[in-house]
Design an enzyme around this catalytic site. Structure first.
Site, PDB file in Angstrom:
ATOM      1  N   LYS A 120      15.647  -8.130  33.466  1.00 18.31           N
ATOM      2  CA  LYS A 120      15.294  -8.101  32.043  1.00 18.31           C
ATOM      3  C   LYS A 120      15.704  -6.770  31.425  1.00 18.31           C
ATOM      4  O   LYS A 120      15.149  -5.724  31.761  1.00 18.31           O
ATOM      5  CB  LYS A 120      13.789  -8.282  31.835  1.00 18.31           C
ATOM      6  CG  LYS A 120      13.478  -8.539  30.347  1.00 18.31           C
ATOM      7  CD  LYS A 120      12.021  -8.368  29.986  1.00 18.31           C
ATOM      8  CE  LYS A 120      11.671  -6.961  29.602  1.00 18.31           C
ATOM      9  NZ  LYS A 120      12.368  -6.459  28.397  1.00 18.31           N
ATOM     10  N   GLY A 128      10.819   3.059  33.266  1.00 19.57           N
ATOM     11  CA  GLY A 128      10.304   3.159  31.901  1.00 19.57           C
ATOM     12  C   GLY A 128       9.124   4.108  31.826  1.00 19.57           C
ATOM     13  O   GLY A 128       9.076   5.096  32.564  1.00 19.57           O
ATOM     14  N   SER A 129       8.180   3.786  30.958  1.00 18.41           N
ATOM     15  CA  SER A 129       7.089   4.719  30.676  1.00 18.41           C
ATOM     16  C   SER A 129       5.988   4.642  31.733  1.00 18.41           C
ATOM     17  O   SER A 129       5.812   3.614  32.399  1.00 18.41           O
ATOM     18  CB  SER A 129       6.491   4.404  29.304  1.00 18.41           C
ATOM     19  OG  SER A 129       5.909   3.123  29.321  1.00 18.41           O
ATOM     20  N   THR A 130       5.202   5.696  31.855  1.00 18.08           N
ATOM     21  CA  THR A 130       4.061   5.696  32.783  1.00 18.08           C
ATOM     22  C   THR A 130       3.056   4.618  32.389  1.00 18.08           C
ATOM     23  O   THR A 130       2.488   3.959  33.244  1.00 18.08           O
ATOM     24  CB  THR A 130       3.330   7.053  32.782  1.00 18.08           C
ATOM     25  OG1 THR A 130       3.261   7.524  31.451  1.00 18.08           O
ATOM     26  CG2 THR A 130       4.013   8.062  33.640  1.00 18.08           C
ATOM     27  N   GLY A 154       4.308   1.428  33.483  1.00 16.04           N
ATOM     28  CA  GLY A 154       4.240   1.453  34.945  1.00 16.04           C
ATOM     29  C   GLY A 154       2.859   1.049  35.448  1.00 16.04           C
ATOM     30  O   GLY A 154       2.733   0.283  36.405  1.00 16.04           O
ATOM     31  N   GLU A 198      10.133   4.016  38.448  1.00 15.34           N
ATOM     32  CA  GLU A 198      10.781   5.284  38.094  1.00 15.34           C
ATOM     33  C   GLU A 198      10.325   5.577  36.664  1.00 15.34           C
ATOM     34  O   GLU A 198      10.734   4.903  35.735  1.00 15.34           O
ATOM     35  CB  GLU A 198      12.297   5.117  38.210  1.00 15.34           C
ATOM     36  CG  GLU A 198      13.018   6.425  38.415  1.00 15.34           C
ATOM     37  CD  GLU A 198      13.360   7.088  37.116  1.00 15.34           C
ATOM     38  OE1 GLU A 198      12.467   7.772  36.550  1.00 15.34           O
ATOM     39  OE2 GLU A 198      14.500   6.919  36.656  1.00 15.34           O
ATOM     40  N   CYS A 201      15.497  10.392  31.768  1.00 14.88           N
ATOM     41  CA  CYS A 201      14.265  10.550  32.549  1.00 14.88           C
ATOM     42  C   CYS A 201      14.171  11.941  33.156  1.00 14.88           C
ATOM     43  O   CYS A 201      13.104  12.528  33.191  1.00 14.88           O
ATOM     44  CB  CYS A 201      14.158   9.467  33.607  1.00 14.88           C
ATOM     45  SG  CYS A 201      15.592   9.324  34.672  1.00 14.88           S
ATOM     46  N   GLU A 256       5.767  13.576  28.130  1.00 18.33           N
ATOM     47  CA  GLU A 256       7.198  13.294  28.004  1.00 18.33           C
ATOM     48  C   GLU A 256       7.504  12.979  26.540  1.00 18.33           C
ATOM     49  O   GLU A 256       6.983  12.014  25.989  1.00 18.33           O
ATOM     50  CB  GLU A 256       7.570  12.107  28.888  1.00 18.33           C
ATOM     51  CG  GLU A 256       9.058  11.815  28.876  1.00 18.33           C
ATOM     52  CD  GLU A 256       9.464  10.729  29.867  1.00 18.33           C
ATOM     53  OE1 GLU A 256       8.863   9.646  29.858  1.00 18.33           O
ATOM     54  OE2 GLU A 256      10.401  10.977  30.663  1.00 18.33           O
TER      55      GLU A 256
HETATM   56  P1  NAI Z   1       8.530   0.897  28.111  1.00 19.31           P
HETATM   57  O1  NAI Z   1       8.221   1.421  29.457  1.00 19.31           O
HETATM   58  O2  NAI Z   1       7.444   0.150  27.428  1.00 19.31           O
HETATM   59  O3  NAI Z   1       9.828  -0.069  28.184  1.00 19.31           O
HETATM   60  C1  NAI Z   1      10.717  -0.113  29.275  1.00 19.31           C
HETATM   61  C2  NAI Z   1      10.959  -1.554  29.710  1.00 19.31           C
HETATM   62  O4  NAI Z   1       9.703  -2.133  30.088  1.00 19.31           O
HETATM   63  C3  NAI Z   1      11.523  -2.468  28.624  1.00 19.31           C
HETATM   64  O5  NAI Z   1      12.418  -3.385  29.231  1.00 19.31           O
HETATM   65  C4  NAI Z   1      10.293  -3.205  28.133  1.00 19.31           C
HETATM   66  O6  NAI Z   1      10.586  -4.465  27.571  1.00 19.31           O
HETATM   67  C5  NAI Z   1       9.491  -3.374  29.405  1.00 19.31           C
HETATM   68  N1  NAI Z   1       8.055  -3.568  29.237  1.00 19.31           N
HETATM   69  C6  NAI Z   1       7.253  -3.081  28.244  1.00 19.31           C
HETATM   70  N2  NAI Z   1       5.976  -3.476  28.429  1.00 19.31           N
HETATM   71  C7  NAI Z   1       5.952  -4.231  29.548  1.00 19.31           C
HETATM   72  C8  NAI Z   1       4.925  -4.926  30.275  1.00 19.31           C
HETATM   73  N3  NAI Z   1       3.656  -4.909  29.870  1.00 19.31           N
HETATM   74  N4  NAI Z   1       5.260  -5.578  31.405  1.00 19.31           N
HETATM   75  C9  NAI Z   1       6.520  -5.581  31.843  1.00 19.31           C
HETATM   76  N5  NAI Z   1       7.544  -4.972  31.209  1.00 19.31           N
HETATM   77  C10 NAI Z   1       7.265  -4.298  30.072  1.00 19.31           C
HETATM   78  O7  NAI Z   1       9.016   2.124  27.238  1.00 19.31           O
HETATM   79  P2  NAI Z   1       9.167   2.279  25.647  1.00 19.31           P
HETATM   80  O8  NAI Z   1       7.925   1.849  24.959  1.00 19.31           O
HETATM   81  O9  NAI Z   1      10.421   1.632  25.217  1.00 19.31           O
HETATM   82  O10 NAI Z   1       9.323   3.878  25.511  1.00 19.31           O
HETATM   83  C11 NAI Z   1       8.171   4.706  25.457  1.00 19.31           C
HETATM   84  C12 NAI Z   1       8.352   5.951  26.285  1.00 19.31           C
HETATM   85  O11 NAI Z   1       8.595   5.613  27.642  1.00 19.31           O
HETATM   86  C13 NAI Z   1       9.520   6.838  25.924  1.00 19.31           C
HETATM   87  O12 NAI Z   1       9.218   7.676  24.856  1.00 19.31           O
HETATM   88  C14 NAI Z   1       9.716   7.605  27.198  1.00 19.31           C
HETATM   89  O13 NAI Z   1       8.819   8.668  27.265  1.00 19.31           O
HETATM   90  C15 NAI Z   1       9.379   6.604  28.266  1.00 19.31           C
HETATM   91  N6  NAI Z   1      10.601   5.987  28.847  1.00 19.31           N
HETATM   92  C16 NAI Z   1      11.089   6.492  30.006  1.00 19.31           C
HETATM   93  C17 NAI Z   1      12.270   5.999  30.519  1.00 19.31           C
HETATM   94  C18 NAI Z   1      12.845   6.544  31.793  1.00 19.31           C
HETATM   95  O14 NAI Z   1      14.054   6.603  31.946  1.00 19.31           O
HETATM   96  N7  NAI Z   1      12.043   6.909  32.756  1.00 19.31           N
HETATM   97  C19 NAI Z   1      13.044   4.957  29.843  1.00 19.31           C
HETATM   98  C20 NAI Z   1      12.412   4.454  28.635  1.00 19.31           C
HETATM   99  C21 NAI Z   1      11.239   4.974  28.173  1.00 19.31           C
END
Ligand code: NAI
Ligand code: MG
Length: 505
Positions: free
Chosen positions: A199, A252-254, A257, A274, A308, A405
């Site tokens: 996804k 993605g985000s903590t 996670g 991660e 990240c 972050e």
């Molecule tokens: P997010 O962690 O919510 O989104 C990342 C992925 O997770 C997307 O594909 C999203 O559709 C999916 N996702 C969201 N909620 C989910 C759930 N409940 N169950 C399963 N999958 C889910 O991150 P978001 O809201 O786009 O960004 C917020 C913050 O997260 C950023 O400001 C940054 O600090 C951090 N982040 C860190 C990343 C990294 O490379 N470690 C990448 C993206 C965001």
């Protein structure tokens, strides 16, 4: 004579092709080798962060679509894919890499428009990163091994340990490097013999859809690679809680996670996470500043800080602090922020208006808590989600900008005077909940190693900078995640061990 001949823009033809390709019917999902609409018929829109312009409509997966994709992946895992020999798996993964290379210009443009990556980086980093991931990971398909074990009763048993694929892997990718991360997740799963439901993030689905087309062209059997496009709270959550998914790999985000861990409890699926960081850069007075200054600047400003492992905290020795901070601020002013199709652009926009508000909110919170804005500090006027490269000085460990972050082009600087005390420096480096990466710049190699030993971080670079290397384990200590991607550890995370013993007595 003034030359009025219009300059031939090499992207012009490709832009036409992009519009023709994506402006029509909504993009579909790949389930069991077929392209399908969402069963609900719902779609969502993805935009160009540099302009806010809508690029394409895309199918929005719900529970029923995720169920269908997981069922297809299960059928392929138990059936066709289980009969494919490892060297054929490797050939298919390499074939996909070849097709990405052959379609590199198109994929680079997709990534530039959908993610907001400056065009000068998308071919090299997104397309190049995807290819190198797949080629590296393909090698593991023929190299994974179990072992033969002499157990506690010598001569009485023949014992061996099989390394088997874990099964159906759900993979959830964020929006900062969609193509390269999708390939970094697909590669080891496929090499290990798993099947996949992938996804992409709702902000950046297009390169993953194109990747699905290339996977079919490469000849992967139906159901081995399935793609569900949609939102996290629906499609992502359905995948993470699914009873027939054996492993979730998430970046993605903590906060998300944590939600993944909760959802995975349903069937104790394996989880790798991660989750980003708040990585420190240490610059000592004896460092080669001609290298350290640009590296520290690009370590936080590259990709507008949406990385990240971004070096978002700078610890700089007092005696060179003015010089280093002036140097970084000078780069912040000089780096070209602009439209992503301009080949001179170095810094593009943030991915969305949500992220723009988040990042500018953090800058404001830093100011309110007493930090000084040395350079930048705001949104760039005009269209698109641009934030100026920003340096905050006089930051303290207690401030939100130093702990959380930000995921934007915002550096938080702090001066240190005692350059001899590795314990104290490491405590500063370790002061956040994260532990993903760190950089150390010094000619005192003993200090560099002492500090590296004491830092809680998964990836540490000394006197150099660089991106993800598929051969090196990637992941974090503490709240930066669970497990490692890449290297041997990354592919082994898609396997289960099975110990078999035969009595010889
Ligand atoms: P997010 O962690 O919510 O989104 C990342 C992925 O997770 C997307 O594909 C999203 O559709 C999916 N996702 C969201 N909620 C989910 C759930 N409940 N169950 C399963 N999958 C889910 O991150 P978001 O809201 O786009 O960004 C917020 C913050 O997260 C950023 O400001 C940054 O600090 C951090 N982040 C860190 C990343 C990294 O490379 N470690 C990448 C993206 C965001
Ligand atoms: Mg987009």
């Amino acid at each position: 004579m003034t030359d009025q001949t219009p300059i031939e823009n090499p992207l012009h033809g490709r832009m036409e092709a992009f519009r023709t390709r994506w402006s029509g019917a909504p993009a579909k999902m790949l389930v069991g080798g077929e392209w399908r609409e969402a069963q609900s018929g719902e779609t969502f829109t993805t935009e160009d962060p540099a302009t806010g312009e809508q690029l394409a409509e895309v199918a929005s997966a719900g529970q029923a679509d995720v169920d269908a994709a997981v069922a297809a992946a299960r059928t392929a895992f138990e059936g066709s894919w289980s009969k494919v020999k490892p060297d054929e798996r490797a050939r298919l993964i390499n074939k996909l890499a070849d097709l990405i290379e052959a379609n590199g210009d198109e994929l680079a443009l997709i990534e530039t428009l959908d993610v907001g990556r400056p065009i000068q980086f998308s071919r090299m980093m997104d397309v190049g990163g995807a290819i190198s991931q797949l080629r590296y990971q393909a090698g593991w398909a023929t190299k994974l091994q179990g072992e033969t074990n002499e157990i506690s009763a010598p001569g009485e048993w023949l014992s061996y340990v099989l390394r088997e694929p874990v099964g159906v892997a759900g993979q959830i990718v964020p929006w900062n490097f969609p193509l390269a991360m999708a390939c970094g997740k697909l590669g080891p799963a496929l090499a290990a013999g798993c099947t996949v439901v992938l996804k992409p993030a709702e902000q950046t689905p297009l390169s993953t859809v194109r990747l699905g087309e290339l996977a079919l062209e490469a000849g992967f059997p139906e159901g081995v690679i399935n793609i569900v496009t949609g939102f996290g709270r629906t499609a992502g959550a359905a995948l993470a809680s699914h009873m027939d998914v054996d492993k979730i790999a998430f970046t993605g985000s903590t906060q998300t996670g944590r939600a993944i861990i909760d959802a995975s409890k349903s069937n104790f699926k394996r989880v790798s996470l991660e989750l980003g960081g708040k990585s420190p850069t240490f610059i000592f007075a004896d460092a080669d500043l001609s290298k350290a200054i640009p590296a520290a600047a690009m370590g936080i400003f590259f990709n507008a800080g949406q990385v990240c492992a971004a070096g978002s905290r700078l610890f700089v020795q007092e005696s060179v602090a003015d010089q280093v901070l002036e140097g970084i601020a000078g780069m912040a002013r000089m780096l070209r922020v602009g439209h992503t199709l301009d080949p001179e652009t170095v810094i593009g926009p943030l991915v969305s208006e949500v992220q723009l508000d988040r990042v500018t909110g953090y800058i404001e919170s830093g100011r309110v808590e007493g930090a000084t804005i040395m350079v930048g500090g705001g949104r760039r006027d005009g269209q698109g989600w641009f934030v100026e490269p920003t340096v905050l000085v006089d930051t303290e460990a207690s401030m939100a900008v130093r702990r959380e972050e930000i995921f934007g082009p915002v550096l938080c600087a702090h001066r240190f005077s005692d350059a001899e005390d590795a314990d104290r420096l490491a405590r500063m480096g370790n002061e956040t909940e994260f532990g993903l990466a760190a950089s150390i710049w010094t000619r005192d190699i003993t200090m560099a190693h002492k500090l590296a030993r004491r830092l809680k971080a998964g990836t540490i670079r000394i006197n150099g900078s660089g991106g993800v290397d598929p051969a090196l384990p990637l992941g974090g200590f503490k709240s930066s995640g669970w497990g490692r991607e890449n290297g041997r550890a990354g592919v082994e995370a898609y396997t289960e061990l099975k110990a078999i013993s035969v009595a010889l007595g």
